[in-house]
Structure formats: C-alpha cells, structure tokens
Design an enzyme around this catalytic site. Structure first.
Site, PDB file in Angstrom:
ATOM      1  N   LYS A  21       0.789  -1.289  -0.215  1.00 55.36           N
ATOM      2  CA  LYS A  21       0.085  -0.234  -0.189  1.00 55.36           C
ATOM      3  C   LYS A  21       0.967   1.211   0.030  1.00 55.36           C
ATOM      4  O   LYS A  21       0.514   2.257  -0.824  1.00 55.36           O
ATOM      5  CB  LYS A  21      -0.921   0.028   1.150  1.00 55.36           C
ATOM      6  N   GLN A  72      -4.676  -1.685   9.870  1.00 53.99           N
ATOM      7  CA  GLN A  72      -4.417  -3.109   9.312  1.00 53.99           C
ATOM      8  C   GLN A  72      -4.997  -4.233  10.203  1.00 53.99           C
ATOM      9  O   GLN A  72      -4.574  -4.090  11.351  1.00 53.99           O
ATOM     10  CB  GLN A  72      -2.870  -3.075   9.101  1.00 53.99           C
ATOM     11  N   ASP A  99     -11.424   1.766   3.689  1.00 55.38           N
ATOM     12  CA  ASP A  99     -11.594   0.348   3.675  1.00 55.38           C
ATOM     13  C   ASP A  99     -12.925  -0.083   3.441  1.00 55.38           C
ATOM     14  O   ASP A  99     -13.433  -1.122   3.099  1.00 55.38           O
ATOM     15  CB  ASP A  99     -11.078  -0.373   4.951  1.00 55.38           C
TER      16      ASP A  99
END
Lengths: 294, 294
Positions: free
Chosen positions: A54, A98, A121
């Site tokens: 990312k 995460q 997300d």
C-alpha cells in the site's frame, strides 16, 4: 481456453489515471494532496507485506502516506486514542487499521471507531449499512468487491439479469460482493461452509466469485462452461521446486477451471492488485470530498 | 395438502407471553412500562389502519402507546424536531415513523434521525449494517423477517444447510430476510424484478419467501414439492361477491401452491400478525435494555 483477466495491468492503468488526476487537481487546488494514514499493530509478517504494498503504491501516485506502527502490547484504549487522533486530524483523508489485530483487542470496536468519512476500507458498520440499504449510497465501498466490479466492467460482461454465485460470506469480500452484484441486478446465490451440493449450485453461475481461503478447492468440472471466474483466494502451498519453498494458488483449481471458463483471474496478479488500486481510489475520492471537489 | 402456518394464533401466543412478562417485570421493577411512540404524518387510510392495529395490540398487552399525528404539510425540519424530541424523551423506549411519508419529506433522512437504540422497526442504517456484518448484533431486527424466522422455528423446519429463495429485495423485507436466513446457515438466492427464469430458481427452494406486492404471481407449479412457503404479500383484488368489493390475496397463488407445499402461510392471518407481534417484542426488549434488565 479462458481469457486471463490481467488485474495487474488494469490496476496499473487505474493507478496512472489517479496519478494524473492528483497532478491536475493539485494544479487547480494548490495544496491538494490526498493523505492515507495506516495504523499497524505488531509485527505480523503478512501485515507488513500488505502495508508495504500500500505504501509503495500510494507513494508512486502522489498520495501522502503515514504509517503509525504500534507495539503489539498496546491497550485497546491507547489504540482508540490513536484512531481518534487521526480522525481529528484534518490533513488525513483516509484511515485504516491493518487487520488482524492482537487477540486482546476487539476488532469490532476499533473498526467502528474509524470516522466513517475516512473509512477507505469501507468496513464501518455505517458504510456497510448504506451498502445494504438499496437506495442509500455508502461513502466508501470495500476495496476487493469494488475492484471485482471494475474487472467485470473492464471485460464488458453483462451483469444485469445474469446468475451469479458468491462463495464465502465474509464481511470483507463475500457479503459486500453479494450486495454489489445484486445492486447491479444479477440474481445472486451466497454460498458458504454450510452449503450442500456446492457443485450443483456453481453450475448455475454465469459469474462466479470465490473467497474462502481453501487452496484449489473449486474444480473446473463444477463450473458452468463460459462462466466468468473471479478467484479472490491467495493461499501459499508447499512447492519444493521453488527457492522460497512455496507457491501461491487461488481458491480455484486454475488449470481445470481455465478449460471451461470464458474469463478467469490469475493468482497472483488478479484480484490482489485491484484491491490496492481501489484503496488508492477511495483515498483520492475522500480527499476530493474533504476539499469539496465534485 | 400443505399445512397452514397460523400466524394469527402464533402471534397471539407471543402477545400473551409478552403481556405476562410485562406484568412480572412491573412487579419486580415498580414503574416498568414499555412505551412505544408512533409518529403518523397525514391521513393515509392504509397508514391509519396499520397504526390502529399497532395501538390495539400494544394496549392489549400493557405497552403504553402514544400516537403523534402530524399534518401532511409538516416541513421536514419540523418532523425532525418531533423525532428528536421523542429520541430525547427518556420515557420512550420505541419510536417509529409510519411510512410512507409525503413526497416533500426525505424518508431516508427521517429514518436515520430515529435513535438506533429506539429504532424498533429495525430500519436504521446502523441496525441494518449490524445485521449485514456477520459477527455483529443489531439492536433491533426488522419486524417482518424476524417474525418469519419465528414461524419457521415454530413449525420446526431445519434452516441450516437448506436452500432458500427470497423473492423481492426491499430494505424492509427481502434484504433482511436474506441476511437472517444466511445467518441461520441456509444457502440463499435473492430474486427480484430483473431475475430471469424465476420458476427454475424457485424449484430449488426448500424455503421460499415472497415479498413483491404482485397478487397471486407465484404459481404452484413453480414451487418445489414439500417446500415451506411464506407469503408476505397483501394485495387487494376486486371481488364483487364481497360486500367490500375486494378480497385480500398474497403474492402466491394460494390454491395451486397449497397442493405442492408442505407448509404455507395464509393471507390474511399469516405474516401480518407476526409483524405486529415482533414490533411489540422489540419494544419490550428495548424497555428492558433501558432498565438494564437482562
């Protein structure tokens, strides 16, 4: 033989478009720079790999990325404070924590603590609820299913009125994939670990999406001839012929499936790169929203 | 011939249990009295009938009910103020705004303004999101699908591992029904107006739920022999042999379906009374939560 859907190539072209968009917007709106903040707790190797992917992709296209590493012993409250700080930081447009988190931390609590307006997300209950309510518009779509819809659009397959089967009912892939296909007017069956007669159900699928984490589980003979097959799985299996000792395979038995499908995604190089590209896209869209750019 | 699922009788027994529960709790916790507030805008005849049904049922079991009638010319802001006042009233445990609303008012805005902790209809995006996220627990389940699950439990049909088909993808019935059946480990196909080959899909359904508002649309010959058929439709059709000039029918052709189904709900007297009973149940559960009663 099925045509490969080259997610790597498609993701690259999306990243290039985003890069140009950021350049153009920064010229028009001086100071415009999308900013993604990632919180990583602990040192899980797989998480580090994903975070690095990312970071690299964001940097490459001009998204500012800040990585906030926390010790795995961090308390839930301390982590909540870190989330809130980034929620309240007006320079941050996208925030993700995460996953997975260490066992002593409730992932649900942390996921819901992220400001839904920075939830790139697309996992927040508020965004999922707006996805589930047919006439509402979620601020962000979860990246993997969003990327899969982009792939289906790219190959030009018609979705409306077609039969689709989604295997796997996770919050991250299976369920939002079901919703997006239903919103696109497919008739969708959602299969899972308790499903009986899976092969029989798969035979009805014009579009098949599999996200179960079981290496090469879905066999070509179960698949409807001409189906579009999207394989979300990325499983490491032992392979002594490789230096690394492993190779990566999907949830679909690629060789046999390639013989019957019309289109199929490879693993790796299929869905994975699209997921990252969609995260970047969500971040850019979020920055535009913060800047009130239409 | 199919066995009738007597929703009227089952709803009655649920109401009686709730009535006793309220009596018992009021003895143990002096002052305990569940309170449902309903806002009705305008004078739609059907809304008035539904509100009266709820009023009667609530009164009968000892739930306090207050009806807040508003003129159909009320502005959206005035209506929002009315919602907020009831949100902030600590004696109110359940709050619903009777739908549909006049065209100048955005139903989405009003539905989302209701405090999710008083949202006994279960329509708030927060409750729907928690329903959609597999490991979350919504504070309230939408009443109709919740009532249908109660009916399926009552007749003792196994849901896990069975095939189910839901026809209709509304926020109020179809979608939450899909979720509840998937959560109960059925393999569910969600059909809608764009579905092709509906009869072929229906043939796979061990459990069939129909909520489309099309009188007698689903024919017996489309239904799998032995299926459980839940008919959510309530449609008025012309019938000159009746004094009223109409009779009520479901979305399923009852006569032909009765010949193949194992169980079937009648219309009226099937799903309808269960919906009202579940609204009362949600209100009682909410009051218990406000009183911190487990």
């Amino acid at each position: 033989m099925a045509t490969l859907i080259d997610g790597k190539e498609l993701a690259k072209s999306i990243r290039e478009k985003l890069k140009q968009e950021i350049i153009d917007l920064a010229q028009k709106y001086p100071g415009f720079r999308p900013h993604l903040a990632i919180i990583q707790v602990g040192l899980r190797e797989d998480s580090t790999v994903y975070v690095k992917q990312k970071e690299r992709a964001a940097n490459e296209i001009g998204i500012e990325i800040t990585l906030h590493k926390k010790d795995s012993t961090i308390s839930q409250n301390e982590l909540l404070n870190a989330v809130n700080e980034l929620n309240n930081n007006p320079s941050v447009h996208g925030l993700l924590v995460q996953l997975p988190l260490p066992e002593h931390i409730d992932e649900k609590v942390i996921t819901e603590a992220v400001d839904p307006n920075k939830d790139v997300d697309g996992f927040h209950v508020y965004n999922i609820g707006n996805l589930a309510k047919r006439h509402n518009t979620p601020t962000f779509l979860p990246c993997t299913p969003k990327g899969i819809i982009e792939m289906l659009k790219f190959i030009g397959v018609e979705i409306a009125g077609r039969r689709a089967v989604v295997v796997g009912r996770s919050d991250i892939v299976g369920f939002p994939m079901f919703m997006l296909l239903t919103r696109a007017d497919a008739t969708v069956t959602l299969c899972h670990s308790k499903t009986q007669d899976l092969p029989e159900i798969l035979k009805t699928a014009d579009i098949l999406v599999v996200a179960i984490g079981k290496p090469e589980f879905i066999k070509g003979e179960w698949i409807k001839p001409g189906a579009v097959v999207i394989d979300v799985g990325t499983n490491a299996i032992e392979d002594n012929s490789r230096v690394s000792g492993v190779r990566w395979v999907g949830d679909v038995d690629f060789v046999s499936a390639s013989n019957v499908a019309s289109y199929i995604t490879p693993v790796p190089g299929g869905v994975g790169p699209m997921t990252v590209a969609m995260l970047l896209d969500n971040t850019v869209q979020s920055a535009k929203k913060f800047w009130s750019i239409d």
